[in-house]
Design an enzyme around this catalytic site. Structure first.
Site, PDB file in Angstrom:
ATOM      1  N   CYS A  48      -0.340 125.561  46.179  1.00  0.00           N
ATOM      2  CA  CYS A  48      -0.195 125.939  46.617  1.00  0.00           C
ATOM      3  C   CYS A  48       0.644 127.189  47.302  1.00  0.00           C
ATOM      4  CB  CYS A  48      -0.564 124.742  48.271  1.00  0.00           C
ATOM      5  SG  CYS A  48      -1.359 125.363  50.399  1.00  0.00           S
ATOM      6  N   ILE A  49       0.896 127.291  49.555  1.00  0.00           N
ATOM      7  CA  ILE A  49       1.914 128.753  49.268  1.00  0.00           C
ATOM      8  C   ILE A  49       2.740 128.781  48.407  1.00  0.00           C
ATOM      9  CG2 ILE A  49       3.516 126.999  51.339  1.00  0.00           C
ATOM     10  CD1 ILE A  49       3.090 129.793  52.933  1.00  0.00           C
TER      11      ILE A  49
END
Length: 634
Positions: free
Chosen positions: A366-367
């Protein structure tokens, strides 16, 4: 090695509801062999329960209403009743409707016609004809699964009337002309939120499951539901914090996040965990994982039967994972560049000291994957080749098609978020981001729990994934605003315009093997957006890029242990310009994608060495995994 003071939990004031002990449900018999009475049959118990709950509840409700005014205040001292800037979008929608009265009238006629068709269908059905429904729920809609929604004529009518209106309203908003496209999408999103909220399943008298539970428990579910509601208001400190899981059942390091390991390095923004080997030999290159700092790392180490980290150790890999700090306001000045330097680069330095190996294989989730891709582009500019392969779990670097989250990043909303963070001392409270993610799947992550917790009076489930989902984290102001503005709003990395530490970045410069995993139903990092990211890495034909599409979404699409034999994955070694062409040439395989990825990793990361344990190298273990940073609550 830098060793910052370990953060500790802030003491929380005792719950106002703690005195009133909830009943866990009606037991079949007591110690004397007699059937235990429900609250409504045991007058003394009922009286005591009501006195305790009402007394504590009055204080909770009073605090709730007193705090609503404060919750609406922003740093300027003014009140905003529309922090998401919904009103402007709906105002533009109403103006578009008013500018075309002919279309509005036609849409009204269409709605009346749909209702007339429904009435005719129901009339024929009640007359005994075998006739199909005028409208049915969309595939995957679980709200109307109970047979009463089909068998009971009145409930069937209510269901179909709601579905008819919902379809009409969504179509009307979608077909509006003369609206700004961003405002139109925002209006569509919040129209869906409105429709989800008014579903007949959310009304106790209409929901057959709630009615059955009320009869079975002789109404005790209503009392338990009231108590659950008051407890969630109390726990949310003036806001409704819906419990998705039993928050008392799971203990980090005891029955969740239990893979053996040691914290071998820490600084002010992260701890680095090295896991103990489970094989005599291990791969030469260590594996370094960068999870998202929006959530906590143990999504990859829930329990032994579904732990990705444990599985990787069992495959003969020396696994390191970054455990990000849950930042206090004192870290509000930290930047995205700081997270690259003190997170990614500091971890690389620490892995070398722990193992003697300069080169690693890396994973970004994800991030954490967004940060990893940014770091790789920076490292490519500077000739830093310590990361020799990179795997991305549902991670984006191109945000042009990043889904409904784009609706939350216009200037007005970003200004509102900035004021909200300023009022909180320079951090975004974890609950704020959790609410945004829950809204993306409101039926599954909001309304289903409203029904279970408050209407059915059920005890929260002992579900590891939902416990993790409730364990929110804060984010520093500068990091979060940079992420929203530079990636989501302006998409600078994908455009080749991002500048980090004086370098203008280009993902096409990265020349290592890349593996991109995406989820078919991912609502946070849509698989088409991940595909665009894969194409960025391949833009100069330097990197060897593999894209793989897994069944399910942002979490279950990643955390899918092979032993579970669930879902599927699709493979295509080509990377054509269009995703549809990739799908047309892809082969679908049953089960988890982990073994397929493991084959890929073994090819790009060969070589074996004797197993190495935490403490074998230059770094002295600090504490047992999962460490102290992950235990700090937001």
């Amino acid at each position: 090695m830098t060793q910052a003071d370990q953060p500790t939990d802030k003491p929380k004031s005792p719950s106002k509801m703690a005195a009133a002990k909830p009943r866990k449900g009606v037991k079949p018999a007591n110690d004397d062999g007699e059937a235990e009475k429900s609250l409504f049959e045991d007058f003394d118990a009922l009286s005591e329960y009501l006195v305790e709950t009402t007394g504590a509840g009055q204080e909770v409700v009073r605090d709730f209403f007193m705090k609503q005014g404060d919750a609406l205040k922003v740093a300027t001292g003014k009140k905003s009743a529309d922090p998401l800037n919904v009103g402007e979008s709906f105002q533009e929608m109403m103006q578009a409707l008013a500018s075309d009265p002919g279309t509005v009238m036609q849409r009204q006629f269409n709605l009346w016609g749909d209702y007339a068709k429904l009435m005719a269908t129901m009339g024929r059905k009640m007359a005994g004809e075998d006739v199909g429904p005028a409208i049915e729920p969309e595939p995957g809609d679980k709200r109307f699964a109970h047979k009463a929604w089909r068998d009971n004529p009145m409930l069937d009518f209510v269901k179909q009337a709601y579905l008819t209106y919902a379809k009409w309203l969504k179509t009307t908003v979608h077909n509006l002309e003369g609206m700004d496209e961003h405002d139109k999408k925002k209006a569509e999103f919040f129209t869906q939120q409105f429709l989800d909220a008014i579903a007949p399943t959310n009304f106790p008298v209409l929901n057959p499951e709630v009615v059955e539970t009320t009869i079975e428990t002789k109404g005790e579910n209503i009392l338990k539901g009231m108590r659950n509601l008051l407890e969630d208001l109390d726990r949310g400190d003036g806001a409704l914090a819906i419990r998705q899981a039993d928050l008392e059942h799971f203990k980090l390091g005891v029955n969740i996040a239990t893979t053996p390991g040691k914290v071998v390095f820490q600084n002010e923004i992260m701890q680095l965990i090295q896991y103990a080997p489970m094989t005599e030999e291990v791969a030469k290159r260590p594996l370094l994982i960068f999870p998202p700092w929006i959530n906590k790392f143990y999504i990859l180490d829930l329990q032994p039967t579904n732990s990705f980290i444990r599985w990787m150790v069992e495959q003969g890999r020396t696994v390191f994972v970054v455990s990000w700090v849950n930042p206090e306001p004192s870290l509000s000045g930290k930047t995205f560049e700081d997270y690259i330097k003190q997170g990614c680069f500091a971890a690389l330095d620490a892995v070398k000291k722990a193992t003697g190996e300069r080169e690693v294989d890396a994973i970004g989730y994800c991030i954490g994957g967004t940060m990893l891709s940014t770091a790789l582009a920076l490292m490519a500019k500077r000739g830093d080749d310590r990361i020799r392969s990179a795997t991305f779990f549902t991670a984006q670097a191109d945000f042009k098609e990043s889904g409904d989250l784009l609706l939350f990043v216009d200037d007005e909303q970003l200004d509102a978020i900035e004021k909200q963070m300023d009022a909180a001392g320079g951090v975004l409270e974890g609950r704020a981001m959790a609410t945004t993610f829950n809204m993306l799947r409101s039926n599954d992550l909001i309304w289903s729990f409203v029904i279970d917790n408050y209407m059915k009076g059920k005890d929260p489930a002992k579900f590891d994934l939902l416990y993790w989902n409730s364990d929110a984290t804060r984010m520093p102001k500068k990091v979060h605003l940079f992420y929203l503005r530079e990636f989501y709003q302006h998409n600078r990395l994908a455009k080749g315009e991002m500048v980090i530490d004086g370098e203008t970045l280009d993902l096409g410069d990265v020349d290592i093997p890349i593996f991109m995993q995406a989820g078919e139903t991912d609502h946070i990092a849509p698989h088409n957006s991940v595909y665009r990211t894969a194409r960025l890495f391949a833009s100069k034909d330097k990197a060897d890029v593999t894209y793989m599409l897994a069944g399910s979404g942002h979490i279950a699409g990643v955390v899918n242990h092979p032993d579970k034999k669930k879902y599927h994955h699709s493979i295509n070694p080509a990377l054509p310009p269009k995703l549809d062409d990739w799908k047309a040439g892809a082969e679908r395989h049953p089960g988890s994608w982990w073994p397929y990825w493991m084959e890929w990793l073994n090819k790009v990361s060969p070589g074996k060495v004797p197993a190495r344990a935490p403490g074998d190298g230059e770094l002295t273990p600090i504490e047992d995994a999962p460490g102290s940073y992950v235990k700090v609550k937001a």
